[in-house]
Scaffold this active site. Structure first.
Site, mmCIF file in Angstrom:
data_model
loop_
_atom_site.group_PDB
_atom_site.id
_atom_site.type_symbol
_atom_site.label_atom_id
_atom_site.label_comp_id
_atom_site.label_asym_id
_atom_site.label_seq_id
_atom_site.Cartn_x
_atom_site.Cartn_y
_atom_site.Cartn_z
ATOM 1 N N LYS A 1 -3.104 3.747 4.568
ATOM 2 C CA LYS A 1 -3.815 4.835 3.693
ATOM 3 C C LYS A 1 -5.082 4.714 3.924
ATOM 4 C CE LYS A 1 -3.810 6.822 -0.894
ATOM 5 N NZ LYS A 1 -3.139 6.436 -2.479
ATOM 6 N N SER B 1 0.928 6.932 -7.296
ATOM 7 C CA SER B 1 0.697 7.466 -5.984
ATOM 8 C C SER B 1 1.408 6.602 -4.800
ATOM 9 C CB SER B 1 -0.806 7.321 -5.647
ATOM 10 O OG SER B 1 -1.527 8.316 -6.306
ATOM 11 N N SER C 1 -0.532 10.345 -4.262
ATOM 12 C CA SER C 1 -1.479 10.643 -3.441
ATOM 13 C C SER C 1 -1.090 10.063 -2.191
ATOM 14 C CB SER C 1 -2.797 10.052 -3.619
ATOM 15 O OG SER C 1 -2.989 8.719 -3.891
#
Lengths: 478, 488
Positions: B78, B177, B153
């Site tokens: 990420k 997330s 996210s």
């Protein structure tokens, strides 16, 4: 200052702790490096970097708390003080807010009239320093040096207990001596390791506190005194003309010797303090506090009393000699097995005088304690006279060297050989028949003339005691 | 060879047997990725050359007989984890060109294990969002239905896994997330116990809630990743001294006797019936294998979202102060004085959702409001933690839906922040309490959208959650499904 106003002063002192590394990272704290060389992701505030508390800074805060008999909070909290400033890399300063490591304590100061006054210390908390903005070297821009960012500070906040500029200076000096005694700070005021903000207000005696102004950036005892005196005049003038004091932050301008407004209360930041989620609450175990307590050095007040008892020194001497740890250490090395009072006089008069003249501190002073001690020994064992000792001390200060080498090289050894002194005396008597006759006829004042002549003839090296007694015998034995 | 369809375990086996090299595996995935990136937008940065170099290094280690189970396995991070020499954008214009001079601890640990980094994954800007629509680099699309969001996210991580672009990814979970996008995309993701995985080098959103975790095709793969990711980090003061664990070794336990709590509060109004049905079926699965199903109460969980939206923005407002245009990140051209430099750089650098949260956070911390908001929220947080403490005195794990609905359409909620915030209604309490939770697929809607369930555990029950999830996945097909166009 008219007598009906009373000044009320509280000090906030920022003490840079002399740890090897910064408070939340491993970067060195050394002063004077090339800009931004003592930095890492943590003290640069790079994304993702996290603080880790330097335990050595905690021990130093504990030592301070113990030295001022303070309540040590077994759990204290690091908080973020949020504000934007170019030399504050994270946009917040990690400090302590609601619960500081050191709670209420006190410091006793000696006033000029010889009495003692107890000054309350509200709290002392750990925090990180910011970097430095450099405006001089750039055109229409400012440079940022973050070497200092993350340097550990102990902010020591006093109660508003101080009632004159001189009390404030006495408190600050005492605090300065204390942190040096504790070896928690180098106390270097020029480099900013020990700096002070003063809260100053006026009131009619007995009435509630007046509105205060906070004066920033006081990095010498003299500036503190000047700033307070200036501020007292400024506030009195406003009050006596029916005005009101505005609560504000003022900056002391050392060049002009005045304070000027930085920002008012209304313009003040809302720091939005909250507990720093990157750091756990700081717990102090009893064993840790005990360990620091055991390692504490002898503190100034205790040492002062010991100097009076052990060395039989008057209170004034003990006070002067213990005001700084290095000076007290120096004195104790000099005085060992010697006349303590003579040693005290030498240290206080000759040494401090020479240090003052040269503008040097003990660690940089060219005459080590051992050499001064030897000098006093040579005086005690009659190798040299007091007058010669002072000459040698001056040589030590200006040229260095060792006591014995100077004595030998310059032929300063005292003449204690009785026959040699008698030979000088006989010569003087023979050359001055008139004065000899007058003396023997009862004009005893002339004795000093003979002593002076003998000493002169010996180039100051004849032992004065021996000269006295031998001369008396010779003059009378006719 | 359909290398892209294999999970970590079988890829590791193939590498060990020299059926293919790490470089071949990496090249295969890079080629697929190049074809699929445009429609999914799962990656912010692809590091093909670096990946090949790391794959060659892995092959050299394999040749020397090094058989670490993650050696040569490709993954992507990420884009919230700092990577030395490769830009770390947090999907923000603010950091669009930011190259960190250091690696996050998670990145370093997985590299040491021999994993090959394919690139950096798209996400909501600064991890603020539940749909991946707040990314400066554009939204990520859900491979199961390109008109839908992948969740957020960690949307890029979940979408890339679902599309079989890679077998492993990292994510971060502040309020759901990892779990919510895992549920939306039909993959498995663990939000570990707070303190088990280092936060060092992970760009902070809300420090007391942020936790990095693994995302993969299965609980067993997540366990392998946790073996490498978890562990005490002296650079993170909130890292737990006993963070390390042997997660893979904990797998293989039975379900009989397991006490599973089902919280009423997670099955009320707002829960999509198809999601409810799938989760109920999972409960039946466990009951049929000897687990005891018990009702538990989490009475304060209804306040979790409002509590979170005080605390997380408060911490974020402070964490994001360092992005001021002075030392790194976006600096506005409009900077006639210092204040303008700050205001313009931040206005231009941050998107609207990030700005909104900074404003909320600054407000709840400001003088006069702190007690009413921040302090009060901390008190509610303590009550939520207490709810879980009481529940875990009675049960071993708590099971419920990960999200109230399956993946919603792009644009559906992006103009209504509150409805967006409610997408995390079941995941947020876990972060407030700091406990671990695993999201794993448990079925599909009639339209073919994945449904996820969530297993929550007590502190340090991460191993148990993975073992229970693994036991479920050994007997269920959901996690092995892949979207048609992408699976082929």
């Amino acid at each position: 200052m008219s007598t009906e106003w009373e000044v009320v002063i509280g000090l906030e002192v920022h003490v840079q702790l002399n740890t090897q590394s910064k408070i939340f990272c491993a970067c060195p704290t050394a002063f004077g490096a090339e800009p931004n060389t003592h930095t890492c992701p943590v003290c640069l505030g790079l994304p993702g970097a996290l603080p880790v508390l330097n335990e050595a800074a905690v021990d130093k805060a504990i030592a301070f708390g113990l030295a001022i008999n303070a309540q040590l909070h077994r759990q204290s909290i690091f908080a973020r003080k949020n504000y934007f400033y170019p030399d504050l890399p994270k946009g917040y300063q990690i400090s302590q807010y609601e619960i500081p490591i050191v709670g209420k304590g006190h410091l006793d100061i000696l006033l000029t009239d010889g009495s003692e006054k107890r000054v309350g210390i509200t709290r002392a908390h750990l925090e990180e320093d910011a970097g430095k903005s450099l405006h001089e070297a750039f055109v229409a821009q400012s440079g940022i040096d973050l070497n200092r960012a993350g340097t550990p500070l102990l902010e020591i906040v006093s109660e508003p207990d101080l009632r004159s500029a001189s009390e404030a200076v006495a408190y600050l000096k005492k605090l300065h001596a204390l942190v040096r005694y504790l070896d928690i700070s180098d106390g270097n005021m020029q480099e900013g390791s020990f700096r002070c903000d003063a809260n100053v207000s006026l009131r009619r005696p007995g009435e509630p506190f007046g509105t205060r102004a906070e004066i920033k950036n006081l990095n010498s005892f003299r500036f503190l005194e000047k700033a307070i005196l200036f501020e007292m005049d400024r506030q009195r003038e406003i009050l006596e003309n029916g005005g009101k004091i505005v609560q504000e932050t003022r900056l002391f301008d050392a060049n002009k010797g005045e304070t000027r407004s930085m920002r008012s209360k209304e313009e003040a930041n809302d720091y939005r303090y909250f507990p720093d989620p990157d750091l756990l609450p700081l717990h102090l175990a009893e064993e840790r506090i005990d360990r620091v307590r055991v390692s504490l050095p002898e503190l100034p007040d205790v040492r002062r009393i010991r100097f009076m008892e052990q060395y039989g020194l008057p209170a004034y001497d003990a006070q002067v000699l213990t005001a700084h740890r290095e000076l007290a250490d120096y004195y104790e090395q000099v005085a060992e097995n010697l006349d303590a009072k003579i040693a005290a006089n030498w240290v206080m008069v000759e040494l401090l005088g020479a240090m003052n003249k040269a503008g040097l501190e003990i660690p940089d002073f060219p005459v080590p304690a051992g050499e001064l001690r030897l000098l006093l020994q040579r005086m005690a064992d009659s190798t040299i006279s007091g007058k010669i000792a002072k000459e040698i001390f001056e040589i030590l200060c200006s040229e260095g060297g060792t006591v014995d080498a100077i004595i030998d090289a310059k032929g300063l050894r005292q003449i204690t050989d009785e026959r040699a002194i008698l030979a000088l005396i006989d010569e003087i008597i023979a050359n001055n028949p008139k004065q000899t006759a007058e003396y023997r006829a009862g004009k005893e004042k002339l004795f000093g003339f003979f002593v002076g002549q003998v000493m002169k003839a010996s180039h100051g090296k004849a032992n004065p005691d021996q000269v006295n007694s031998l001369l008396k015998n010779r003059l009378l034995s006719q | 060879m359909d290398l892209h369809l294999q999970d970590i375990h079988s890829l590791a086996e193939g590498l060990r047997r020299r059926e293919f090299s790490a470089l071949e595996l990496t090249d295969t995935l890079l080629a697929r990725l190049a074809n699929r990136q445009q429609e999914l937008n799962a990656f912010v940065t692809v590091t093909a050359d670096l990946a090949r170099q790391q794959a060659r290094d892995a092959d050299a280690r394999l040749a020397r007989g090094d058989h670490h189970p993650l050696l040569g396995i490709p993954l992507a991070h990420k884009d919230i984890f700092c990577t030395r020499g490769v830009r770390t954008t947090c999907a923000s214009r603010m950091l669009a060109d930011f190259v960190a001079p250091y690696d996050a601890t998670v990145v370093q640990r997985l590299r040491q294990a021999g994993m090959v980094m394919l690139g950096k994954l798209n996400m909501d800007e600064f991890a603020m969002g539940s749909s991946n629509e707040t990314s400066h680099f554009g939204p990520v699309r859900n491979p199961w239905d390109l008109s839908r969001v992948p969740g957020g996210s960690s949307g890029g991580s979940a979408a890339a896994l679902a599309a079989r672009l890679l077998p492993a990814a990292t994510g971060t979970d502040t309020g759901g997330s990892i779990r919510q996008p895992a549920a939306f995309c039909g993959v498995t993701g663990l939000k570990p116990t707070y303190g088990r995985v280092s936060r060092y080098g992970m760009v902070a959103f809300a420090s007391s809630l942020d936790q990095a975790g693994p995302m993969a095709r299965s609980a067993a793969d997540c366990a392998l990743l946790m073996d490498a990711m978890a562990g005490h980090d002296p650079l993170d003061s909130t890292s737990h001294p006993k963070a390390a664990g042997n997660f893979s070794a904990a797998l293989g336990r039975g379900i009989a006797g397991l006490r599973i709590g089902v919280p009423e509060e997670f099955f009320g109004e707002g829960l999509d019936p198809e999601v409810a049905t799938a989760v109920q079926a999972a409960i039946q699965f466990f009951a049929a294998r000897g687990a005891r199903i018990l009702s538990v109460h989490l009475p304060h969980s209804v306040h979790a979202v409002s509590t979170y939206y005080v605390l997380a923005p408060a911490e974020a407002s402070s964490n994001l102060s360092r992005f001021d245009g002075v030392r790194f990140g976006h600096r506005s051209e409009q900077r006639s004085d210092l204040m303008e430099l700050y205001c313009q750089s931040r206005y231009e650098g941050f998107g609207p959702e990030v700005r909104r949260r900074i404003l909320i956070g600054s407000y709840v911390l400001s003088a006069g409001y702190y007690d009413a908001y921040y302090r009060k929220a901390q008190q509610v947080r303590a009550l939520i933690r207490e709810d879980f403490r009481r529940a875990f005195a009675e049960v071993d794990v708590i099971l419920g839906p990960t999200t109230p609905t399956p993946a919603f359409a792009l644009g559906d909620k992006s103009t209504d922040p509150v409805s967006m915030y409610l997408a995390d209604i079941y995941t947020i309490a876990v972060n407030l309490a700091g406990i671990p939770a695993l999201s794993l697929p448990c079925g599909f809607t009639a339209q073919g959208l994945p449904i996820g369930m969530q297993l929550m555990g007590d502190y340090f029950a991460d191993e148990l959650l993975l073992a229970v999830g693994d036991a479920y996945q050994r007997e269920t097909p959901w996690h092995q499904q892949s979207p048609k166009e992408f699976g082929l």
